[in-house]
Design a protein around this motif. Structure first.
Motif, PDB file in Angstrom:
ATOM      1  N   ASP A 157     -15.381  34.427  79.436  1.00 36.82           N
ATOM      2  CA  ASP A 157     -15.936  33.740  78.287  1.00 36.82           C
ATOM      3  C   ASP A 157     -16.674  34.747  77.396  1.00 36.82           C
ATOM      4  O   ASP A 157     -16.868  35.904  77.780  1.00 36.82           O
ATOM      5  CB  ASP A 157     -16.927  32.679  78.814  1.00 36.82           C
ATOM      6  CG  ASP A 157     -17.058  31.498  77.877  1.00 36.82           C
ATOM      7  OD1 ASP A 157     -16.612  31.616  76.715  1.00 36.82           O
ATOM      8  OD2 ASP A 157     -17.610  30.469  78.294  1.00 36.82           O
ATOM      9  N   THR A 158     -17.094  34.283  76.203  1.00 38.54           N
ATOM     10  CA  THR A 158     -17.920  35.142  75.345  1.00 38.54           C
ATOM     11  C   THR A 158     -19.071  34.311  74.784  1.00 38.54           C
ATOM     12  O   THR A 158     -19.023  33.080  74.798  1.00 38.54           O
ATOM     13  CB  THR A 158     -17.108  35.722  74.156  1.00 38.54           C
ATOM     14  OG1 THR A 158     -16.366  34.665  73.557  1.00 38.54           O
ATOM     15  CG2 THR A 158     -16.166  36.810  74.593  1.00 38.54           C
ATOM     16  N   PHE A 159     -20.102  34.993  74.302  1.00 32.67           N
ATOM     17  CA  PHE A 159     -21.213  34.315  73.619  1.00 32.67           C
ATOM     18  C   PHE A 159     -21.673  35.240  72.494  1.00 32.67           C
ATOM     19  O   PHE A 159     -21.156  36.349  72.353  1.00 32.67           O
ATOM     20  CB  PHE A 159     -22.347  33.993  74.603  1.00 32.67           C
ATOM     21  CG  PHE A 159     -23.138  35.205  75.063  1.00 32.67           C
ATOM     22  CD1 PHE A 159     -24.372  35.514  74.490  1.00 32.67           C
ATOM     23  CD2 PHE A 159     -22.650  36.030  76.073  1.00 32.67           C
ATOM     24  CE1 PHE A 159     -25.098  36.629  74.909  1.00 32.67           C
ATOM     25  CE2 PHE A 159     -23.372  37.149  76.501  1.00 32.67           C
ATOM     26  CZ  PHE A 159     -24.594  37.440  75.915  1.00 32.67           C
ATOM     27  N   TYR A 160     -22.618  34.764  71.683  1.00 31.59           N
ATOM     28  CA  TYR A 160     -23.077  35.550  70.530  1.00 31.59           C
ATOM     29  C   TYR A 160     -24.427  36.197  70.827  1.00 31.59           C
ATOM     30  O   TYR A 160     -25.388  35.496  71.172  1.00 31.59           O
ATOM     31  CB  TYR A 160     -23.239  34.636  69.306  1.00 31.59           C
ATOM     32  CG  TYR A 160     -21.943  34.305  68.602  1.00 31.59           C
ATOM     33  CD1 TYR A 160     -21.613  34.901  67.379  1.00 31.59           C
ATOM     34  CD2 TYR A 160     -21.043  33.395  69.143  1.00 31.59           C
ATOM     35  CE1 TYR A 160     -20.426  34.602  66.724  1.00 31.59           C
ATOM     36  CE2 TYR A 160     -19.846  33.078  68.493  1.00 31.59           C
ATOM     37  CZ  TYR A 160     -19.544  33.690  67.286  1.00 31.59           C
ATOM     38  OH  TYR A 160     -18.370  33.388  66.648  1.00 31.59           O
ATOM     39  N   SER A 161     -24.492  37.502  70.650  1.00 26.68           N
ATOM     40  CA  SER A 161     -25.794  38.177  70.739  1.00 26.68           C
ATOM     41  C   SER A 161     -26.587  37.851  69.476  1.00 26.68           C
ATOM     42  O   SER A 161     -26.029  37.759  68.391  1.00 26.68           O
ATOM     43  CB  SER A 161     -25.586  39.687  70.822  1.00 26.68           C
ATOM     44  OG  SER A 161     -26.821  40.349  70.593  1.00 26.68           O
ATOM     45  N   ILE A 162     -27.898  37.691  69.632  1.00 24.04           N
ATOM     46  CA  ILE A 162     -28.738  37.492  68.439  1.00 24.04           C
ATOM     47  C   ILE A 162     -28.861  38.815  67.685  1.00 24.04           C
ATOM     48  O   ILE A 162     -28.522  39.876  68.206  1.00 24.04           O
ATOM     49  CB  ILE A 162     -30.162  36.978  68.796  1.00 24.04           C
ATOM     50  CG1 ILE A 162     -30.894  37.976  69.707  1.00 24.04           C
ATOM     51  CG2 ILE A 162     -30.129  35.600  69.393  1.00 24.04           C
ATOM     52  CD1 ILE A 162     -32.396  37.803  69.721  1.00 24.04           C
ATOM     53  N   LEU A 163     -29.376  38.747  66.467  1.00 21.98           N
ATOM     54  CA  LEU A 163     -29.685  39.939  65.677  1.00 21.98           C
ATOM     55  C   LEU A 163     -31.170  40.262  65.819  1.00 21.98           C
ATOM     56  O   LEU A 163     -31.972  39.331  65.914  1.00 21.98           O
ATOM     57  CB  LEU A 163     -29.366  39.682  64.198  1.00 21.98           C
ATOM     58  CG  LEU A 163     -27.882  39.497  63.859  1.00 21.98           C
ATOM     59  CD1 LEU A 163     -27.722  39.048  62.412  1.00 21.98           C
ATOM     60  CD2 LEU A 163     -27.102  40.784  64.101  1.00 21.98           C
ATOM     61  N   PRO A 164     -31.562  41.535  65.806  1.00 22.25           N
ATOM     62  CA  PRO A 164     -30.709  42.698  65.887  1.00 22.25           C
ATOM     63  C   PRO A 164     -29.999  42.760  67.251  1.00 22.25           C
ATOM     64  O   PRO A 164     -30.594  42.359  68.256  1.00 22.25           O
ATOM     65  CB  PRO A 164     -31.684  43.870  65.763  1.00 22.25           C
ATOM     66  CG  PRO A 164     -33.011  43.306  65.390  1.00 22.25           C
ATOM     67  CD  PRO A 164     -32.990  41.881  65.774  1.00 22.25           C
ATOM     68  N   THR A 165     -28.763  43.269  67.254  1.00 21.20           N
ATOM     69  CA  THR A 165     -28.022  43.429  68.506  1.00 21.20           C
ATOM     70  C   THR A 165     -28.556  44.682  69.206  1.00 21.20           C
ATOM     71  O   THR A 165     -27.866  45.690  69.333  1.00 21.20           O
ATOM     72  CB  THR A 165     -26.515  43.554  68.216  1.00 21.20           C
ATOM     73  OG1 THR A 165     -26.351  44.438  67.087  1.00 21.20           O
ATOM     74  CG2 THR A 165     -25.900  42.220  67.871  1.00 21.20           C
ATOM     75  N   ALA A 166     -29.824  44.589  69.614  1.00 21.93           N
ATOM     76  CA  ALA A 166     -30.510  45.727  70.232  1.00 21.93           C
ATOM     77  C   ALA A 166     -31.235  45.209  71.467  1.00 21.93           C
ATOM     78  O   ALA A 166     -31.671  44.056  71.508  1.00 21.93           O
ATOM     79  CB  ALA A 166     -31.508  46.329  69.248  1.00 21.93           C
ATOM     80  N   THR A 167     -31.379  46.083  72.455  1.00 24.00           N
ATOM     81  CA  THR A 167     -31.870  45.674  73.771  1.00 24.00           C
ATOM     82  C   THR A 167     -33.173  44.888  73.706  1.00 24.00           C
ATOM     83  O   THR A 167     -33.278  43.811  74.279  1.00 24.00           O
ATOM     84  CB  THR A 167     -32.039  46.926  74.660  1.00 24.00           C
ATOM     85  OG1 THR A 167     -30.783  47.614  74.658  1.00 24.00           O
ATOM     86  CG2 THR A 167     -32.408  46.554  76.070  1.00 24.00           C
ATOM     87  N   GLN A 168     -34.191  45.427  73.011  1.00 24.19           N
ATOM     88  CA  GLN A 168     -35.497  44.768  73.110  1.00 24.19           C
ATOM     89  C   GLN A 168     -35.482  43.353  72.529  1.00 24.19           C
ATOM     90  O   GLN A 168     -36.263  42.506  72.933  1.00 24.19           O
ATOM     91  CB  GLN A 168     -36.568  45.591  72.408  1.00 24.19           C
ATOM     92  CG  GLN A 168     -36.570  45.356  70.924  1.00 24.19           C
ATOM     93  CD  GLN A 168     -37.387  46.375  70.211  1.00 24.19           C
ATOM     94  OE1 GLN A 168     -37.026  47.534  70.180  1.00 24.19           O
ATOM     95  NE2 GLN A 168     -38.469  45.946  69.625  1.00 24.19           N
ATOM     96  N   TYR A 169     -34.602  43.094  71.586  1.00 21.59           N
ATOM     97  CA  TYR A 169     -34.514  41.746  71.005  1.00 21.59           C
ATOM     98  C   TYR A 169     -33.591  40.863  71.858  1.00 21.59           C
ATOM     99  O   TYR A 169     -33.996  39.823  72.368  1.00 21.59           O
ATOM    100  CB  TYR A 169     -33.980  41.817  69.569  1.00 21.59           C
ATOM    101  CG  TYR A 169     -34.943  42.485  68.609  1.00 21.59           C
ATOM    102  CD1 TYR A 169     -35.933  41.746  67.960  1.00 21.59           C
ATOM    103  CD2 TYR A 169     -34.879  43.845  68.358  1.00 21.59           C
ATOM    104  CE1 TYR A 169     -36.826  42.355  67.084  1.00 21.59           C
ATOM    105  CE2 TYR A 169     -35.771  44.462  67.486  1.00 21.59           C
ATOM    106  CZ  TYR A 169     -36.743  43.716  66.849  1.00 21.59           C
ATOM    107  OH  TYR A 169     -37.615  44.309  65.994  1.00 21.59           O
ATOM    108  N   ALA A 170     -32.337  41.317  72.019  1.00 24.53           N
ATOM    109  CA  ALA A 170     -31.335  40.468  72.667  1.00 24.53           C
ATOM    110  C   ALA A 170     -31.663  40.229  74.138  1.00 24.53           C
ATOM    111  O   ALA A 170     -31.538  39.116  74.637  1.00 24.53           O
ATOM    112  CB  ALA A 170     -29.954  41.101  72.519  1.00 24.53           C
TER     113      ALA A 170
END
Length: 518
Positions: free
Chosen positions: A261-274
């Protein structure tokens, strides 16, 4: 233990009982089906080593069954058995990537005939792949132009990845170029789609939003908890869907893959946020409000992901799952990986085991290794191959093999993907502006509006407001954001490297895979 698990599909299977017994006496496990539909269903749920298929069957032919099986398990060897000896059918079958071709009535000596096909295999597969993609090109083109919704975008991206991997078998640089330009057209459209819809998903104004980082655990991980069956949630940092596909065969040796399956990463697509959003089950803006002691903005000193376990435990409590027996392990270097291997058996007494594996940090973030990585992974194909060889020899693979025999369920996910950047855009900002190449936030950002997705009010994107008048901008497609000072040096240094933080199919549509022990 059987030498191999075989399924044999033939509408006249009764007449082949002696063949079946012959194979079983040789130590093979043979399961029979009288039609392609049942065989396809069986392959979805079970681990198989080889498929034998009769070509002419009522309902669905052998070749049609073969195509469906290859969609489910690309690398599964399939032997076609037929009364029809026309060369045309042989070429069609080899082009469809059969492993062998036998003529009825089947007799052991006929295996010799397969040599011709094996010698021709590569060329015919390449030709078939090219023709098949030419046919698919129109479908993808139409899909891109029919305003796909978020589910259809996930399908479009999976198809592009499928063809990108297929194209590795083709030696046609022209077709590979066509695919690449179709992929970049898809990213252009995807950027427009995200620009139009992202704020609506975050504000949940429409009630229609995909599963995103902050809802991943609730909808894609925790539903797989089962009493008496430990659940392992393995989060591999920065893993794109095509990289997952590259390591999938290695997983498939030990585990039965139930769902890709897939899902959507939130923005920013960066470790500390996502990643904080995944474990907290909240958007960054909500984390900052509810857990100010755990949240750090880009320009704050110190580690930005030091409290994932605390956020996870608070999240489970909110969902009424505070009494679960949970372990949390973070692997940041090889030694921690080896410690994990040694501790795996102790984790089997827990309900939920979370393992965060920072594989890309080991691969790509250290500046000194940047040049090496640029040499080793100059393009997507070598990046995938690097991922596969890393995983095969990693402590993570050893650790997972240790539990593959036990009655466990595994969900593999990631926080975000990455994109290879090629196009520099100039951005001017003050001293407080962040240094990331795919997103920036600051007070007085100066940029070309059509080159980025901008949120003047960070709250619209579910993000904290680091300073009064701070805005966020996100790079699109394959661009990267550079300051005017020392511009050429940075452009040459970072061009063709893999970066994340912005808006692209590769960064935002990322894998979540469900599997269990065989």
């Amino acid at each position: 233990m059987a030498l191999a698990k075989i399924i044999w599909v033939d509408d006249e299977i009764e007449s082949l009982q002696s063949q079946k017994m012959f194979l079983e006496n040789k130590g093979y496990e043979v399961k029979t089906f009288t039609n392609g539909f049942d065989a396809i269903d069986y392959v979805k749920e079970n681990a198989i080593d080889v498929v034998l298929i009769d070509e002419s069957m009522p309902g669905i032919t052998g070749l049609e069954t073969l195509a469906k099986i290859k969609e489910i398990r690309q690398s599964l060897p399939v032997v076609l058995i037929t009364k029809n000896e026309t060369e045309n059918l042989m070429d069609e079958a080899i082009g469809s990537q059969i492993t062998d071709y036998l003529i009825k009535p089947v007799n052991p000596n006929q295996v010799w005939l397969s040599l011709k096909k094996i010698i021709d295999n590569r060329r015919l597969v390449a030709e078939k792949t090219t023709t098949a993609y030419q046919q698919e090109f129109r479908n993808l083109f139409m899909a891109l132009n029919s305003s796909p919704d978020y589910n259809e975008w996930m399908e479009v991206y999976k198809k592009l990845v499928y063809w990108e991997l297929e194209m590795q078998k083709s030696d046609s640089p022209e077709m590979q170029e066509v695919l690449q330009s179709q992929k970049s057209e898809a990213n252009t459209e995807f950027f427009k789609f995200i620009s139009k819809n992202y704020a609506g998903w975050i504000g949940n104004k429409t009630g229609h939003a995909p599963v995103m980082s902050h809802s991943l655990l609730q909808f894609k991980v925790l539903p797989h908890l089962e009493p008496g069956k430990p659940l392992f949630f393995v989060l591999i940092d920065n893993l794109r869907f095509d990289q997952w596909r590259a390591i999938q065969p290695i997983f498939a040796e030990s585990f039965r893959i139930l769902e890709e399956d897939t899902f959507y990463s939130i923005l920013p697509t960066a470790t500390q946020y996502a990643r904080n959003a995944i474990f907290a089950g909240m958007l960054p803006m909500e984390i900052e409000k509810k857990f100010p002691q755990y949240w750090k903005n880009d320009d704050d000193e110190g580690g930005k992901n030091l409290h994932e376990e605390d956020l996870l435990r608070a999240h489970l409590k909110r969902l009424g799952k505070g009494d679960l027996k949970v372990s949390y392990t973070k692997v940041l270097n090889n030694q921690a990986g080896l410690d994990l291997v040694n501790n795996m058996h102790n984790l089997l007494t827990n309900d939920l085991n979370v393992i965060v594996y920072n594989f890309v940090d080991m691969l790509s973030h250290a500046r000194t290794e940047m040049e090496v990585l640029k040499e080793l992974a100059g393009d997507e194909m070598s990046y995938r191959s690097l991922t596969a060889s890393w995983f095969e020899h990693s402590p993570l693979h050893q650790a997972l093999k240790k539990i593959a025999e036990k009655n466990v369920r595994v969900v593999v996910g990631t926080d975000h993907g990455s994109v290879r950047v090629k196009t520099p855009y100039k951005v001017i900002g003050d001293k407080q502006t962040t240094t990331n190449l795919r997103y920036k936030h600051g007070r007085n950002l100066n940029y070309e509006p059509k080159e980025v997705l901008a949120f003047r009010d960070p709250k619209e994107a579910g993000l904290p407001v680091p300073n009064i008048n701070s805005s966020y901008i996100f790079a699109k497609e394959d661009s990267f954001l550079c300051y005017p000072n020392n511009y050429n040096h940075y452009v040459n240094y970072y061009r063709n490297t893999f970066q994340h933080g912005g808006v692209s199919l590769e960064e935002m549509i990322v894998p979540v895979i469900k599997m269990e022990s065989k």
